[in-house]
Motif scaffolding. Structure first.
Motif, PDB file in Angstrom:
ATOM      1  N   ARG A 203       0.869  -1.173  -0.168  1.00 42.99           N
ATOM      2  CA  ARG A 203      -0.048   0.053  -0.093  1.00 42.99           C
ATOM      3  C   ARG A 203       0.881   1.227  -0.111  1.00 42.99           C
ATOM      4  N   TYR A 204       2.158   1.154   0.221  1.00 47.10           N
ATOM      5  CA  TYR A 204       3.148   2.238   0.016  1.00 47.10           C
ATOM      6  C   TYR A 204       3.459   2.351  -1.178  1.00 47.10           C
ATOM      7  N   LEU A 205       3.472   1.628  -2.081  1.00 42.36           N
ATOM      8  CA  LEU A 205       4.230   1.572  -3.510  1.00 42.36           C
ATOM      9  C   LEU A 205       3.661   2.721  -4.270  1.00 42.36           C
ATOM     10  N   PHE A 206       4.734   3.529  -4.874  1.00 41.27           N
ATOM     11  CA  PHE A 206       4.336   4.546  -5.463  1.00 41.27           C
ATOM     12  C   PHE A 206       4.557   4.218  -6.989  1.00 41.27           C
ATOM     13  N   ARG A 207       5.850   3.590  -7.148  1.00 42.23           N
ATOM     14  CA  ARG A 207       5.816   2.993  -8.645  1.00 42.23           C
ATOM     15  C   ARG A 207       7.095   1.972  -8.560  1.00 42.23           C
ATOM     16  N   ARG A 208       6.873   1.110  -9.404  1.00 46.70           N
ATOM     17  CA  ARG A 208       7.844   0.092  -9.955  1.00 46.70           C
ATOM     18  C   ARG A 208       8.639   0.723 -11.141  1.00 46.70           C
ATOM     19  N   ILE A 209       9.817   0.584 -11.264  1.00 43.88           N
ATOM     20  CA  ILE A 209      10.399   0.941 -12.468  1.00 43.88           C
ATOM     21  C   ILE A 209      11.345   0.009 -12.855  1.00 43.88           C
ATOM     22  N   ASP A 210      11.616   0.037 -14.311  1.00 39.38           N
ATOM     23  CA  ASP A 210      12.782  -0.907 -14.752  1.00 39.38           C
ATOM     24  C   ASP A 210      14.173  -0.122 -14.617  1.00 39.38           C
ATOM     25  N   ALA A 211      14.946  -0.649 -13.528  1.00 38.48           N
ATOM     26  CA  ALA A 211      16.126   0.345 -13.511  1.00 38.48           C
ATOM     27  C   ALA A 211      16.882  -0.747 -12.540  1.00 38.48           C
ATOM     28  N   ASP A 212      18.233  -0.565 -12.377  1.00 38.20           N
ATOM     29  CA  ASP A 212      19.175  -1.117 -11.473  1.00 38.20           C
ATOM     30  C   ASP A 212      19.403  -0.080 -10.407  1.00 38.20           C
ATOM     31  N   HIS A 213      20.217  -0.448  -9.408  1.00 38.63           N
ATOM     32  CA  HIS A 213      20.082   0.177  -8.072  1.00 38.63           C
ATOM     33  C   HIS A 213      20.947   1.817  -8.455  1.00 38.63           C
ATOM     34  N   LEU A 214      21.657   1.634  -9.299  1.00 34.01           N
ATOM     35  CA  LEU A 214      22.365   2.963  -9.537  1.00 34.01           C
ATOM     36  C   LEU A 214      21.439   3.735 -10.741  1.00 34.01           C
ATOM     37  N   ASN A 215      20.657   3.072 -11.446  1.00 30.54           N
ATOM     38  CA  ASN A 215      19.814   3.858 -12.225  1.00 30.54           C
ATOM     39  C   ASN A 215      18.977   4.817 -11.498  1.00 30.54           C
ATOM     40  N   MET A 216      18.552   4.251 -10.194  1.00 26.61           N
ATOM     41  CA  MET A 216      17.382   4.992  -9.435  1.00 26.61           C
ATOM     42  C   MET A 216      17.999   6.310  -8.866  1.00 26.61           C
ATOM     43  N   ILE A 217      19.251   6.561  -8.989  1.00 31.11           N
ATOM     44  CA  ILE A 217      19.775   7.724  -8.637  1.00 31.11           C
ATOM     45  C   ILE A 217      20.205   8.435  -9.666  1.00 31.11           C
ATOM     46  N   GLY A 218      20.127   8.204 -10.947  1.00 35.35           N
ATOM     47  CA  GLY A 218      20.139   8.963 -11.793  1.00 35.35           C
ATOM     48  C   GLY A 218      21.489   8.748 -12.797  1.00 35.35           C
ATOM     49  N   TRP A 219      22.068   7.561 -12.588  1.00 36.78           N
ATOM     50  CA  TRP A 219      23.299   6.965 -13.182  1.00 36.78           C
ATOM     51  C   TRP A 219      23.098   6.195 -14.288  1.00 36.78           C
TER      52      TRP A 219
END
Length: 269
Positions: free
Chosen positions: A221-237
């Protein structure tokens, strides 16, 4: 309505930007190239948001890092006299630090929301393996005055204990919690994450190379979004594997900036 409260960004266990360029101020004009949250603070500021980047102890215990985060926020807000409330966006272990801080210092009236990005709320089997197999390295670090106990706090057992301890408080405290979780297929994981991806996949299933999807989701119920990304993608790399999806650096950056803007635009006051 766009929030007037400042947004504080909190990093994960090993903020590698300190190694990339230790001479660039964390909230200075050159942060776009070198900061942990790659190009993200500038994108938020360009849309009118006030943004701060908190720095806490490298790989230290969750309690130590929660204290550091609290002191950083007190500094940004002038002990909450200049800014009465904040929003937190935290990546990886930063989300655990933030949850611990809110509870420990009873900041439910000061923290309006916490959005976690790829946070191992349920722990990670990678930390389980690391503390079993490389425990001697952590002990050796202590002998040289290095606090590396944060790796123990990322184990599944440690996170289970924390979740039990915080459950009742988080249910009734009034802080808005939301999560962003990522996962990728093996062929799109950057090479540095391939061994950890396989380990986590065997134990926990889909993951971003360091954190399992279900651990990052935490509570559906807290999930805002699931994305296609690795751990560094998620901070813009960006990574070369992103080109296989037709994403050059600029397109990728636009997509990730849009994610953080979508988070910010939905916060309210």
């Amino acid at each position: 309505m766009k929030t007037t409260c400042p947004i504080v960004l909190a990093h994960g266990i090993c903020p590698f930007d300190r190694l990339l360029n230790p001479f660039v101020p964390s909230n200075g004009p050159h942060e776009e190239r070198f900061q942990y949250f790659h190009h993200i603070p500038g994108a938020l500021r360009a849309h009118g948001y006030e943004v701060f980047y908190a720095r806490v102890a490298w790989a230290a215990s969750c309690d130590r890092r929660a204290h550091d985060l609290f002191e950083q926020i007190r500094l940004f807000t002038r002990d909450f006299k200049r800014r009465q409330r904040i929003h937190l966006i935290a990546h990886s272990m930063g989300g655990l630090d933030a949850r611990n801080m809110i509870h420990r210092y009873r900041l439910e009236d000061r923290v309006a929301s916490l959005t976690t990005i790829g946070t191992p709320h349920l722990g990670t089997s990678l930390a389980d393996w690391g503390t079993r197999s490389l425990g001697w390295v952590l002990s050796a670090g202590s002998a040289f005055g290095l606090d590396l106990s944060g790796f123990h706090d990322l184990t599944r057992a440690a996170c289970a204990r924390m979740n039990r301890r915080l459950a009742a408080f988080e249910e009734q405290c009034g802080v808005r919690y939301q999560t962003v979780a990522g996962a990728r297929p093996y062929e799109l994981i950057r090479p540095i994450f391939k061994p950890s991806f396989r380990l986590i996949q065997r134990e926990e299933g889909e993951n971003d190379g360091l954190v399992a999807l279900r651990s990052a989701v935490w509570n559906p119920r807290y999930l805002f979004r699931r994305i296609d990304a690795d751990h560094l993608n998620m901070i813009g790399w960006w990574g070369r594997r992103d080109a296989f999806r037709g994403l050059n650096r600029n397109t990728f950056r636009e997509n990730m900036n849009r994610l953080y803007l979508d988070i910010a635009d939905g916060l309210g006051d």
